[in-house]
Design a protein around this motif. Structure first.
Motif, PDB file in Angstrom:
ATOM      1  N   SER A  26      50.565  50.267  43.333  1.00  0.00           N
ATOM      2  CA  SER A  26      51.931  50.545  42.747  1.00  0.00           C
ATOM      3  C   SER A  26      52.220  49.541  41.712  1.00  0.00           C
ATOM      4  N   THR A  27      51.466  48.384  41.314  1.00  0.00           N
ATOM      5  CA  THR A  27      51.620  47.362  40.132  1.00  0.00           C
ATOM      6  C   THR A  27      50.589  47.792  39.096  1.00  0.00           C
ATOM      7  N   GLY A  28      50.081  48.609  39.113  1.00  0.00           N
ATOM      8  CA  GLY A  28      49.059  49.166  38.060  1.00  0.00           C
ATOM      9  C   GLY A  28      49.835  50.002  37.025  1.00  0.00           C
ATOM     10  N   SER A  53      47.325  41.262  43.744  1.00  0.00           N
ATOM     11  CA  SER A  53      47.751  40.029  43.741  1.00  0.00           C
ATOM     12  C   SER A  53      48.929  39.857  42.852  1.00  0.00           C
ATOM     13  N   VAL A  84      47.444  42.335  49.096  1.00  0.00           N
ATOM     14  CA  VAL A  84      45.989  42.053  49.475  1.00  0.00           C
ATOM     15  C   VAL A  84      45.552  40.715  49.647  1.00  0.00           C
ATOM     16  N   LEU A 128      45.305  47.484  53.761  1.00  0.00           N
ATOM     17  CA  LEU A 128      45.440  48.600  53.129  1.00  0.00           C
ATOM     18  C   LEU A 128      44.960  49.814  54.095  1.00  0.00           C
ATOM     19  N   ILE A 133      44.883  52.696  43.337  1.00  0.00           N
ATOM     20  CA  ILE A 133      44.060  51.556  43.143  1.00  0.00           C
ATOM     21  C   ILE A 133      42.948  51.622  42.287  1.00  0.00           C
ATOM     22  N   VAL A 134      42.420  50.546  41.591  1.00  0.00           N
ATOM     23  CA  VAL A 134      41.344  50.910  40.747  1.00  0.00           C
ATOM     24  C   VAL A 134      39.958  50.492  41.582  1.00  0.00           C
ATOM     25  N   ALA A 190      44.279  59.579  41.759  1.00  0.00           N
ATOM     26  CA  ALA A 190      43.964  58.857  40.389  1.00  0.00           C
ATOM     27  C   ALA A 190      42.794  58.108  40.473  1.00  0.00           C
ATOM     28  N   LYS A 202      39.397  57.608  40.743  1.00  0.00           N
ATOM     29  CA  LYS A 202      38.205  58.555  40.592  1.00  0.00           C
ATOM     30  C   LYS A 202      37.045  58.147  41.030  1.00  0.00           C
ATOM     31  N   GLU A 203      37.040  56.902  41.303  1.00  0.00           N
ATOM     32  CA  GLU A 203      35.727  55.923  41.743  1.00  0.00           C
ATOM     33  C   GLU A 203      35.461  56.424  43.231  1.00  0.00           C
ATOM     34  N   ASP A 228      43.978  62.480  37.611  1.00  0.00           N
ATOM     35  CA  ASP A 228      43.198  61.995  36.220  1.00  0.00           C
ATOM     36  C   ASP A 228      43.583  63.399  35.220  1.00  0.00           C
ATOM     37  N   SER A 272      47.527  54.313  26.858  1.00  0.00           N
ATOM     38  CA  SER A 272      47.803  52.836  27.629  1.00  0.00           C
ATOM     39  C   SER A 272      47.518  52.956  29.107  1.00  0.00           C
ATOM     40  N   GLY A 306      45.177  50.765  32.477  1.00  0.00           N
ATOM     41  CA  GLY A 306      44.603  49.413  33.127  1.00  0.00           C
ATOM     42  C   GLY A 306      43.191  48.861  32.356  1.00  0.00           C
ATOM     43  N   ILE A 355      39.527  50.690  33.177  1.00  0.00           N
ATOM     44  CA  ILE A 355      39.674  52.173  32.478  1.00  0.00           C
ATOM     45  C   ILE A 355      39.644  52.207  31.095  1.00  0.00           C
TER      46      ILE A 355
HETATM   47  P1  NDP Z   1      45.047  48.891  36.963  1.00  0.00           P
HETATM   48  O1  NDP Z   1      44.382  47.881  36.840  1.00  0.00           O
HETATM   49  O2  NDP Z   1      46.446  48.936  35.838  1.00  0.00           O
HETATM   50  O3  NDP Z   1      45.897  48.927  38.420  1.00  0.00           O
HETATM   51  C1  NDP Z   1      45.195  48.890  39.529  1.00  0.00           C
HETATM   52  C2  NDP Z   1      46.162  48.855  40.759  1.00  0.00           C
HETATM   53  O4  NDP Z   1      45.106  48.469  41.839  1.00  0.00           O
HETATM   54  C3  NDP Z   1      47.082  47.531  40.698  1.00  0.00           C
HETATM   55  O5  NDP Z   1      48.099  47.924  41.597  1.00  0.00           O
HETATM   56  C4  NDP Z   1      46.304  46.391  41.516  1.00  0.00           C
HETATM   57  O6  NDP Z   1      47.008  45.179  41.912  1.00  0.00           O
HETATM   58  C5  NDP Z   1      45.461  47.354  42.684  1.00  0.00           C
HETATM   59  N1  NDP Z   1      43.915  46.865  42.859  1.00  0.00           N
HETATM   60  C6  NDP Z   1      43.263  46.053  41.841  1.00  0.00           C
HETATM   61  N2  NDP Z   1      42.199  45.900  42.674  1.00  0.00           N
HETATM   62  C7  NDP Z   1      42.401  45.919  44.103  1.00  0.00           C
HETATM   63  C8  NDP Z   1      41.757  45.604  45.362  1.00  0.00           C
HETATM   64  N3  NDP Z   1      40.447  45.038  45.374  1.00  0.00           N
HETATM   65  N4  NDP Z   1      42.320  45.964  46.236  1.00  0.00           N
HETATM   66  C9  NDP Z   1      43.676  46.516  46.574  1.00  0.00           C
HETATM   67  N5  NDP Z   1      44.081  46.783  45.235  1.00  0.00           N
HETATM   68  C10 NDP Z   1      43.592  46.500  44.227  1.00  0.00           C
HETATM   69  O7  NDP Z   1      44.576  50.404  37.129  1.00  0.00           O
HETATM   70  P2  NDP Z   1      45.075  51.722  36.735  1.00  0.00           P
HETATM   71  O8  NDP Z   1      46.405  52.193  37.061  1.00  0.00           O
HETATM   72  O9  NDP Z   1      44.854  52.102  34.859  1.00  0.00           O
HETATM   73  O10 NDP Z   1      44.041  52.689  37.138  1.00  0.00           O
HETATM   74  C11 NDP Z   1      43.956  53.167  38.638  1.00  0.00           C
HETATM   75  C12 NDP Z   1      43.125  54.051  38.994  1.00  0.00           C
HETATM   76  O11 NDP Z   1      43.528  55.406  38.267  1.00  0.00           O
HETATM   77  C13 NDP Z   1      41.697  53.821  38.533  1.00  0.00           C
HETATM   78  O12 NDP Z   1      40.837  54.303  39.521  1.00  0.00           O
HETATM   79  C14 NDP Z   1      41.507  54.718  37.058  1.00  0.00           C
HETATM   80  O13 NDP Z   1      40.192  55.086  36.732  1.00  0.00           O
HETATM   81  C15 NDP Z   1      42.512  55.842  37.359  1.00  0.00           C
HETATM   82  N6  NDP Z   1      43.067  56.439  36.143  1.00  0.00           N
HETATM   83  C16 NDP Z   1      43.971  55.628  35.466  1.00  0.00           C
HETATM   84  C17 NDP Z   1      44.463  56.107  34.256  1.00  0.00           C
HETATM   85  C18 NDP Z   1      45.373  55.647  33.345  1.00  0.00           C
HETATM   86  O14 NDP Z   1      46.087  56.167  32.407  1.00  0.00           O
HETATM   87  N7  NDP Z   1      45.792  54.247  33.543  1.00  0.00           N
HETATM   88  C19 NDP Z   1      44.066  57.614  33.878  1.00  0.00           C
HETATM   89  C20 NDP Z   1      43.095  58.445  34.766  1.00  0.00           C
HETATM   90  C21 NDP Z   1      42.779  57.560  35.816  1.00  0.00           C
HETATM   91  P3  NDP Z   1      47.361  43.946  41.171  1.00  0.00           P
HETATM   92  O15 NDP Z   1      48.301  44.288  40.027  1.00  0.00           O
HETATM   93  O16 NDP Z   1      48.042  43.153  42.029  1.00  0.00           O
HETATM   94  O17 NDP Z   1      46.248  43.564  40.645  1.00  0.00           O
END
Ligand code: NDP
Ligand code: MG
Length: 402
Positions: A28-30, A56, A76, A102, A118-119, A140, A142-143, A167, A220, A222, A225
């Motif tokens: 949720s924080t990404g 984190s 986490v 999780l 989650i990324v 979202a 894709k991995e 995606d 814009s 993370g 990506i």
């Molecule tokens: P961000 O890095 O912005 O956010 C990742 C999120 O996952 C955060 O909430 C983060 O928490 C959490 N996270 C990171 N590492 C871990 C871990 N080891 N265990 C649990 N939680 C974790 O990524 P995005 O939002 O950019 O991308 C998320 C996914 O969506 C990716 O797979 C990306 O490929 C896909 N995607 C993203 C797009 C985009 O526009 N951003 C477009 C299309 C696909 P914390 O903030 O606390 O670190």
């Protein structure tokens, strides 16, 4: 059968107005997570968020929890657990901590749909757990499909669980397929912006620094990506993602560079007709579409104006320069555990590049050497996928002296 035909809304996802869809927002924080919360906040009659998770960033997680009042949150990183629990005490929110939580949260009963945001590889296990429990997935991450797409999609079919892409390219294809359930796909055309270094050659890329690579022209996103988009690895991962989501053969997947990012992808049918999905680049649209499917809900996002004579252009990708895309295609065609190995080596390379441990072009070297090193398995079990991931991660890390 065309896979969209399988994407029926689950029984709990009844038409808006009768009850709200309960969303578990993993990550949720990404970038995706925060945009999903904007969509949820704009549609309080349709969605309610019941689980939030962060790795984190406990401060943002706490703010989100205070605003959205979920039933459970996961932090986490162990060191942040106590602070999170104290900040949310007395609010009736279950606070869970540590990596295993999780999956524990994914097993809770309090949600209808997981938004898997989650990324990286870390998203795979909770998503599998959600599928095991019959929850719909808005994907979202894709991995998850790059690493173990055959097993994930197989389990989703067995559990009759929809996997709806977030995606943007895959959402575009998914949208083009609605109403085409009996028609075969000849090929799909994945569009790529080309990233910040479109047209550049290796003599330029060798000196590229982190800050520059993080600047994407149209989106814009993370950090991970964004780097994947700069190397074109993102498009390679998306080819593999598409292979599993839409049950395609590798040769049915074409990539074309379209720098304006207005056409989000296309489907060509057996009569040669091509359908495209278009719009301004804004991830909130595919996020909203996946959460609301099969409905479309109104919004006030800016619209693309065709009268403004914007040029839409297309060109083939330069895989000689952007070799990560070529390596991804090799993994796509060979299959087995090679995409999992590619993905793990890429995650380590990107980590190293973001910390200025290796240069831009070194990322490709690390991935290529790891793909050569890890033994090939043609039809891996889930455990073998996990083992391949770990072996590849360790080997790639040793190349970086991590
Ligand atoms: P961000 O890095 O912005 O956010 C990742 C999120 O996952 C955060 O909430 C983060 O928490 C959490 N996270 C990171 N590492 C871990 C871990 N080891 N265990 C649990 N939680 C974790 O990524 P995005 O939002 O950019 O991308 C998320 C996914 O969506 C990716 O797979 C990306 O490929 C896909 N995607 C993203 C797009 C985009 O526009 N951003 C477009 C299309 C696909 P914390 O903030 O606390 O670190
Ligand atoms: Mg994409």
């Amino acid at each position: 059968m065309n896979p969209v035909a399988q994407q029926k809304p689950a029984a709990s996802q009844v038409v808006a107005g009768e009850h709200r869809k309960r969303i578990a927002l993993f990550g949720s924080t990404g970038s995706i997570g925060t945009q999903a919360l904007d969509v949820i906040a704009a549609n309080p009659d349709k969605f309610v968020v019941t689980i939030l998770t962060a790795h984190s960033n406990h401060e943002l997680l706490i703010d989100q929890a205070k605003k959205f009042r979920p039933q459970a949150v996961v932090i986490v990183e162990d060191a942040k657990y106590n602070a999170t629990r104290q900040a949310l005490s007395g609010m009736g929110i279950q606070v869970m901590g540590g990596q295993q939580s999780l999956e524990d949260a994914a097993a809770l009963d309090c949600y209808d749909m997981m938004l898997a945001a989650i990324v990286g590889f870390a998203g795979l296990r909770p998503t599998l757990k959600a599928i095991e429990h019959g929850r719909s997935i808005a994907l979202a991450n894709k991995e998850t499909l790059v690493v173990a797409g055959d097993i994930v999609m197989q389990r989703a079919v067995e559990k009759r669980t929809p996997v709806i892409p977030v995606d943007s390219e895959h959402s575009a294809i998914f949208q083009c397929l609605v109403g085409e359930t009996r028609n075969r796909i000849e090929k799909i055309i994945l569009t790529a912006s080309g990233g910040p270094f479109l047209g550049k050659k290796p003599n330029y890329l060798v000196n590229v620094k982190r800050e520059h690579a993080l600047q994407h022209p149209n989106w814009s996103m993370g950090a991970k990506i964004s780097i994947d988009s700069a190397t074109l690895m993102n498009k390679g991962l998306e080819m593999i993602e598409a292979r599993w989501l839409f049950n395609l053969k590798p040769e049915q997947i074409q990539v074309v560079v379209h720098p304006q990012s207005i056409i989000h992808s296309m489907v060509q049918f057996e009569d040669g007709s091509v359908k495209a999905q278009m719009g301004l680049p804004d991830m909130k649209l595919p996020i909203q579409y996946a959460m609301a499917f099969p409905q479309r809900i109104p919004n006030v996002f800016p619209r693309f104006d065709f009268a403004k004579s914007t040029q839409l252009s297309f060109e083939p990708p330069d895989i000689k320069t952007f070799r990560n895309l070529g390596l991804s295609m090799e993994a796509l065609y060979k299959g087995g555990n090679l995409p999992a190995v590619l993905n793990a080596a890429n995650e380590i390379s990107v980590y190293g590049f973001l910390r200025n441990r290796i240069g831009f072009l070194d990322m490709t070297e690390v991935i290529e050497r790891t793909m050569q090193k890890i033994p090939f398995i043609a039809k891996p079990s889930l455990e073998e996928y996990f083992e391949s991931d770990a072996e590849a991660r360790n080997f790639a890390a040793s190349l970086l002296n991590l």
